[in-house]
Design an enzyme around this catalytic site. Structure first.
Site, PDB file in Angstrom:
ATOM      1  N   CYS A   1       2.030  -5.307   4.335  1.00 36.79           N
ATOM      2  CA  CYS A   1       2.171  -4.303   5.389  1.00 36.79           C
ATOM      3  C   CYS A   1       2.033  -4.924   6.787  1.00 36.79           C
ATOM      4  O   CYS A   1       2.986  -5.496   7.284  1.00 36.79           O
ATOM      5  CB  CYS A   1       1.191  -3.162   5.165  1.00 36.79           C
ATOM      6  SG  CYS A   1       1.701  -1.668   6.026  1.00 36.79           S
TER       7      CYS A   1
ATOM      8  N   PHE B   1       3.103  -8.376   6.716  1.00 29.87           N
ATOM      9  CA  PHE B   1       4.568  -8.494   6.712  1.00 29.87           C
ATOM     10  C   PHE B   1       5.079  -8.450   8.160  1.00 29.87           C
ATOM     11  O   PHE B   1       5.888  -9.276   8.586  1.00 29.87           O
ATOM     12  CB  PHE B   1       5.129  -7.330   5.884  1.00 29.87           C
ATOM     13  CG  PHE B   1       6.598  -7.037   6.033  1.00 29.87           C
ATOM     14  CD1 PHE B   1       7.530  -7.610   5.188  1.00 29.87           C
ATOM     15  CD2 PHE B   1       7.052  -6.122   6.991  1.00 29.87           C
ATOM     16  CE1 PHE B   1       8.888  -7.305   5.295  1.00 29.87           C
ATOM     17  CE2 PHE B   1       8.399  -5.801   7.109  1.00 29.87           C
ATOM     18  CZ  PHE B   1       9.322  -6.402   6.259  1.00 29.87           C
ATOM     19  N   GLN B   2       4.561  -7.498   8.920  1.00 29.54           N
ATOM     20  CA  GLN B   2       5.022  -7.352  10.311  1.00 29.54           C
ATOM     21  C   GLN B   2       4.654  -8.591  11.129  1.00 29.54           C
ATOM     22  O   GLN B   2       5.450  -9.067  11.951  1.00 29.54           O
ATOM     23  CB  GLN B   2       4.402  -6.095  10.926  1.00 29.54           C
ATOM     24  CG  GLN B   2       4.841  -4.819  10.197  1.00 29.54           C
ATOM     25  CD  GLN B   2       4.131  -3.558  10.703  1.00 29.54           C
ATOM     26  OE1 GLN B   2       3.233  -3.618  11.525  1.00 29.54           O
ATOM     27  NE2 GLN B   2       4.536  -2.410  10.183  1.00 29.54           N
TER      28      GLN B   2
ATOM     29  N   HIS C   1       2.365  -1.646   0.102  1.00 29.37           N
ATOM     30  CA  HIS C   1       1.028  -2.073  -0.347  1.00 29.37           C
ATOM     31  C   HIS C   1       1.064  -2.253  -1.863  1.00 29.37           C
ATOM     32  O   HIS C   1       0.616  -1.356  -2.600  1.00 29.37           O
ATOM     33  CB  HIS C   1      -0.014  -1.007   0.011  1.00 29.37           C
ATOM     34  CG  HIS C   1      -0.352  -0.964   1.460  1.00 29.37           C
ATOM     35  ND1 HIS C   1      -1.255  -1.822   2.033  1.00 29.37           N
ATOM     36  CD2 HIS C   1       0.110  -0.173   2.457  1.00 29.37           C
ATOM     37  CE1 HIS C   1      -1.358  -1.556   3.330  1.00 29.37           C
ATOM     38  NE2 HIS C   1      -0.529  -0.561   3.616  1.00 29.37           N
TER      39      HIS C   1
ATOM     40  N   GLU D   1      -0.736  -3.780  -3.743  1.00 28.44           N
ATOM     41  CA  GLU D   1      -2.074  -3.795  -4.369  1.00 28.44           C
ATOM     42  C   GLU D   1      -2.421  -2.445  -5.009  1.00 28.44           C
ATOM     43  O   GLU D   1      -3.240  -2.380  -5.918  1.00 28.44           O
ATOM     44  CB  GLU D   1      -3.153  -4.195  -3.352  1.00 28.44           C
ATOM     45  CG  GLU D   1      -3.397  -3.244  -2.180  1.00 28.44           C
ATOM     46  CD  GLU D   1      -2.499  -3.499  -0.979  1.00 28.44           C
ATOM     47  OE1 GLU D   1      -1.399  -4.069  -1.159  1.00 28.44           O
ATOM     48  OE2 GLU D   1      -2.886  -3.111   0.152  1.00 28.44           O
TER      49      GLU D   1
HETATM   50  N1  GLN Z   1      -0.347  -0.909  11.771  1.00 28.91           N
HETATM   51  C1  GLN Z   1       0.866  -1.102  11.034  1.00 28.91           C
HETATM   52  C2  GLN Z   1       1.722   0.141  11.018  1.00 28.91           C
HETATM   53  O1  GLN Z   1       1.234   1.225  11.222  1.00 28.91           O
HETATM   54  C3  GLN Z   1       0.589  -1.575   9.631  1.00 28.91           C
HETATM   55  C4  GLN Z   1      -0.105  -0.566   8.796  1.00 28.91           C
HETATM   56  C5  GLN Z   1      -0.769  -1.143   7.575  1.00 28.91           C
HETATM   57  O2  GLN Z   1      -0.972  -2.353   7.485  1.00 28.91           O
HETATM   58  N2  GLN Z   1      -1.138  -0.307   6.639  1.00 28.91           N
HETATM   59  O3  GLN Z   1       2.896   0.079  10.776  1.00 28.91           O
END
Ligand code: GLN
Length: 535
Positions: free
Chosen positions: A383, A386-387, A509, A511
């Site tokens: 998540c 990844f970003q 996610h 997991e």
């Molecule tokens: N903060 C990021 C978003 O809202 C990633 C969220 C997360 O890692 N669950 O897109």
């Protein structure tokens, strides 16, 4: 007519004693006998769901397929029972009050004074029955401890339920040992059982958490003072591996005793299921190899915030019979220069950058990702991870200086991660992210496609930001592969680097869907790569 039976677990003395693990384990040994069980967790707080709570205070926010944000115990239940639950399995004070108040406004109680008893308790009882569906046994966990003001109405609802249905009550307590005396003390158990009896609930079984197994004379004493037969006083010693708990309960005949109490047939456990579970537990307890994995994050001192990731790794341990040594990396230390990234990651076989919100520690995480990429160390981004992998790639390989997510820097010249268009107008915080299970189409010939072994996969989500579609071309041109995308093709769901041993990340996610005996494919692929790295 189908009539489900109920097991209710209440808590005494302290919270956080592992009632959820007990219920999940009990559910497991009942399920291994072919019974269809369904759990309900009651959280006596005013929040409608766990989504708006701080994971530091309350542990991880778990996400179900249906998109609900729930207490982390639901994750424990899903893992042990290998089921997909719905929002109905988590009741909070906020949720049930909201339901009754909405009904009142519609006029469904017209002319009546709406009261906790009987209206709210009636609503709770019908909720329990509705969740039951065609299940044989409903397992209800009442959060908190007896004596708390906030769970009184829930205790009252199950007391009422026991007048109408077959209910087996289990009270879970702590039997502490005072070091200088060295004796297991029963008084807290006696007192919490007394409180429970005062409100009209008489436990059928007492589950005693303690450091060491309960001594026979202590069982006798608890039995005498609490009015519960001695062989219904169950010992719950500390364990290093939570998946041992069903076996500990089985050794004490808990499954048969509960079934007998409910008037259900005392079926024998299915041998094949038991031996598979024992092998899985044994692989974790007696590992053949070790890998060292770093996890970055800001709640590194509270492992409950990352419980599903830790469990997903443990599922890989059970599959591969390897011990996973964790190294927690506080990325603010890397940012501030207090710790050098090489010093932090030089001795690890793999790096996980998990989910997160806000800007604290993000530059340190980006540094860790760069280190993993440049040194060919297996990397798994989840998540936010990844970003941040996209940001690292944009900055260091695409020449997009100061690229960032608009969550971190709203004025970045290159918003490679940006808010989802449908999120722009949303102001409310509760249950408004992109949540729950979403499908992705995997690209042929990619690592991710190979790991999952199919073209379409479903994973759970919890985010507001996404890869900005305007940048996909330049990101891909410089060596990043988006190996999985949403069915519409707009949302990037998985990425990988073909020039790397194992560099995989996902907007989802994974997991949340890992289970004992069925580790999530991304985690399994990652740990396998770490094992090769460690050789
Ligand atoms: N903060 C990021 C978003 O809202 C990633 C969220 C997360 O890692 N669950 O897109």
């Amino acid at each position: 007519m189908h009539k489900p039976k109920f097991v209710v677990v209440t808590g005494g003395v302290l919270s956080g004693l592992g009632k959820g693990l007990f219920i999940a384990s009990l559910g497991k040994i009942l399920k291994m006998r072919g019974y269809n069980v369904i759990p309900i967790k009651i959280d006596p707080y005013m929040n409608v769901d766990a989504g708006t709570m701080n994971p530091m205070e309350h542990g991880e926010v778990f996400v179900l397929n249906d998109g609900s944000e729930v207490d982390m115990d639901l994750g424990t239940y899903e893992r042990f029972l290998d089921v997909n639950l719905t929002t109905k399995s988590n009741i909070t004070t906020g949720k049930i009050y909201k339901k009754v108040i909405e009904k009142e406004r519609k006029g469904e109680y017209l002319g009546k004074t709406v009261q906790l008893i009987p209206h709210l308790t009636a609503e709770l009882k019908s909720w329990y029955r509705e969740v039951a569906g065609d299940a044989d046994i409903v397992l209800i966990e009442i959060g908190g401890t007896v004596g708390d003001i906030e769970n009184q109405i829930f205790l009252e609802s199950v007391r009422e339920l026991s007048l109408e249905e077959d209910v087996f009550f289990i009270h879970s307590t702590l039997v502490p040992v005072i070091k200088v005396v060295g004796e297991q003390k029963t008084k807290p158990t006696q007192q919490s059982v007394r409180m429970l009896r005062e409100i009209g609930i008489f436990p059928d079984m007492i589950y005693c958490r303690s450091e060491k197994p309960l001594l026979d004379n202590i069982k006798k004493k608890i039995s005498r003072f609490c009015g519960v037969p001695e062989d219904y006083i169950i010992s719950g010693p500390d364990v290093s591996n939570i998946y041992d708990i069903p076996l500990l309960l089985e050794d004490q005949g808990v499954g048969e005793k509960v079934l007998r109490g409910l008037g259900l047939e005392e079926r024998k456990i299915i041998d094949d299921e038991l031996s598979k579970w024992k092998k899985f537990v044994n692989n974790i307890d007696n590992p053949k190899r070790t890998v060292k994995i770093a996890i970055t994050g800001k709640y590194t001192y509270l492992h409950d915030s990352y419980v599903s990731i830790l469990e997903a790794l443990r599922h890989c341990s059970g599959e591969l019979s390897c011990k996973i040594d964790l190294k927690w990396i506080e990325t603010t230390d890397i940012e501030s220069g207090r710790i050098d990234v090489k010093e932090a990651l030089g001795d690890v076989d793999g790096i996980i950058v998990p989910g997160g919100f806000g800007s604290r520690g993000t530059e340190g995480k980006i540094e860790c990702i760069r280190y993993a990429r440049e040194n060919n160390i297996p990397f798994l981004g989840l998540c936010f991870g990844f970003q941040l992998a996209v940001i690292e790639h944009a900055r260091n390989l695409c020449g997009l200086k100061d690229a960032n997510s608009t969550e971190i820097n709203p004025n970045t010249p290159h918003p490679v991660i940006d808010i989802l268009p449908e999120q722009k107008k949303i102001k409310d915080k509760g249950a408004t992210m992109r949540l729950g299970a979403h499908e992705a189409i995997l690209k042929d010939g990619t690592i991710v496609r190979k790991l999952y072994g199919k073209d379409v996969v479903s994973e759970r989500h919890r985010h507001r930001y996404e890869v900005n579609p305007d940048y996909i071309k330049i990101l891909e041109k410089n060596g990043l592969i988006f190996s999985g995308v949403s069915p519409s093709g707009r949302l990037m769901e998985f990425l990988e680097r073909p020039d790397h041993k194992f560099f995989v990340a996902t907007q989802a996610h994974p997991e949340f869907t890992s289970r004992p005996l069925k580790p999530n494919p991304l985690f399994l692929g990652f740990v396998k790569a770490c094992l090769i790295q460690g050789q």
